[in-house]
Design a protein around this motif. Sequence first.
Motif, PDB file in Angstrom:
ATOM      1  N   VAL A 170     -59.167 -66.581 -78.032  1.00  0.00           N
ATOM      2  CA  VAL A 170     -58.157 -67.636 -77.941  1.00  0.00           C
ATOM      3  C   VAL A 170     -58.197 -68.175 -76.519  1.00  0.00           C
ATOM      4  O   VAL A 170     -58.103 -67.403 -75.562  1.00  0.00           O
ATOM      5  N   ALA A 171     -58.355 -69.469 -76.379  1.00  0.00           N
ATOM      6  CA  ALA A 171     -58.391 -70.088 -75.046  1.00  0.00           C
ATOM      7  C   ALA A 171     -56.980 -70.148 -74.471  1.00  0.00           C
ATOM      8  O   ALA A 171     -56.009 -70.368 -75.207  1.00  0.00           O
ATOM      9  N   GLU A 172     -56.890 -69.966 -73.168  1.00  0.00           N
ATOM     10  CA  GLU A 172     -55.591 -70.044 -72.519  1.00  0.00           C
ATOM     11  C   GLU A 172     -54.959 -71.415 -72.729  1.00  0.00           C
ATOM     12  O   GLU A 172     -53.741 -71.533 -72.888  1.00  0.00           O
ATOM     13  N   THR A 173     -55.784 -72.456 -72.762  1.00  0.00           N
ATOM     14  CA  THR A 173     -55.255 -73.810 -72.998  1.00  0.00           C
ATOM     15  C   THR A 173     -54.619 -73.922 -74.387  1.00  0.00           C
ATOM     16  O   THR A 173     -53.611 -74.610 -74.552  1.00  0.00           O
ATOM     17  N   ASP A 174     -55.192 -73.229 -75.386  1.00  0.00           N
ATOM     18  CA  ASP A 174     -54.594 -73.229 -76.733  1.00  0.00           C
ATOM     19  C   ASP A 174     -53.259 -72.492 -76.732  1.00  0.00           C
ATOM     20  O   ASP A 174     -52.304 -72.901 -77.392  1.00  0.00           O
ATOM     21  N   LEU A 175     -53.204 -71.398 -75.994  1.00  0.00           N
ATOM     22  CA  LEU A 175     -51.955 -70.639 -75.872  1.00  0.00           C
ATOM     23  C   LEU A 175     -50.878 -71.498 -75.215  1.00  0.00           C
ATOM     24  O   LEU A 175     -49.752 -71.582 -75.718  1.00  0.00           O
ATOM     25  N   GLU A 207     -45.564 -76.525 -77.783  1.00  0.00           N
ATOM     26  CA  GLU A 207     -45.180 -76.897 -79.148  1.00  0.00           C
ATOM     27  C   GLU A 207     -43.887 -76.212 -79.586  1.00  0.00           C
ATOM     28  O   GLU A 207     -43.115 -76.763 -80.372  1.00  0.00           O
ATOM     29  N   ASP A 235     -52.354 -67.915 -87.211  1.00  0.00           N
ATOM     30  CA  ASP A 235     -51.239 -68.640 -86.596  1.00  0.00           C
ATOM     31  C   ASP A 235     -50.792 -67.892 -85.342  1.00  0.00           C
ATOM     32  O   ASP A 235     -50.971 -66.679 -85.230  1.00  0.00           O
ATOM     33  N   ALA A 260     -50.719 -74.730 -75.094  1.00  0.00           N
ATOM     34  CA  ALA A 260     -50.347 -75.806 -76.032  1.00  0.00           C
ATOM     35  C   ALA A 260     -49.348 -75.293 -77.059  1.00  0.00           C
ATOM     36  O   ALA A 260     -48.382 -75.991 -77.398  1.00  0.00           O
ATOM     37  N   LYS A 261     -49.550 -74.074 -77.545  1.00  0.00           N
ATOM     38  CA  LYS A 261     -48.622 -73.493 -78.514  1.00  0.00           C
ATOM     39  C   LYS A 261     -47.254 -73.255 -77.876  1.00  0.00           C
ATOM     40  O   LYS A 261     -46.223 -73.461 -78.522  1.00  0.00           O
TER      41      LYS A 261
END
Length: 174
Positions: free
Chosen positions: A121-126, A132, A151, A128-129
């Motif tokens: 899991v990329a830190e940028t995805d984390l 969100e 998820d 972003a979540k």
Amino acid sequence: MFVNDPLADLFLRSMALTAIAMFWVVLLVRVNGLRSFSKMTNFDFVMTVAIGSLLAGASQSTDWISFVQTLLSMAMLFIVQFTTATIRKKLTTFESFMQNQPALLMKDGVILHAALKATRVAETDLIAKLRETNVLDLTQVRAVVLETTGDISVIHGDSCSVELLQGVRMVNEK
């Protein structure tokens, strides 16, 4: 299948077979229950994709035998899902075989980089979540969990009950 004119048959066949197959899926969901298209396990996700693929195949059938075979395949998927769900409830060893364990990605405002690496899991995805879910400050985050479905759940607030993290694995730093 329906009429002699190829173009008319194409339209009638696609409309009729799609409608019949959709009705069949709805009937199977009603019999199997609400869990049919949940995303609770990897198996449930595969089930959803497979039913979609079979539905597309049913709508493109050129003869009754392949159409009925597709409908039977759909029914078998629901039977297998029902059976595996029943066995999972009774045998914890089977459940651990069928299901990934959720992973902790963040705890008490601290990003667990080893867990991000291990789960890809990329830190940028984390981040972003976190945005969100309306996280305003990392110190508000009690836990972030990568669920078995893929998820990401974000728990923020003043505290986090121990029960909410039950069964969540902690990736060790190396």
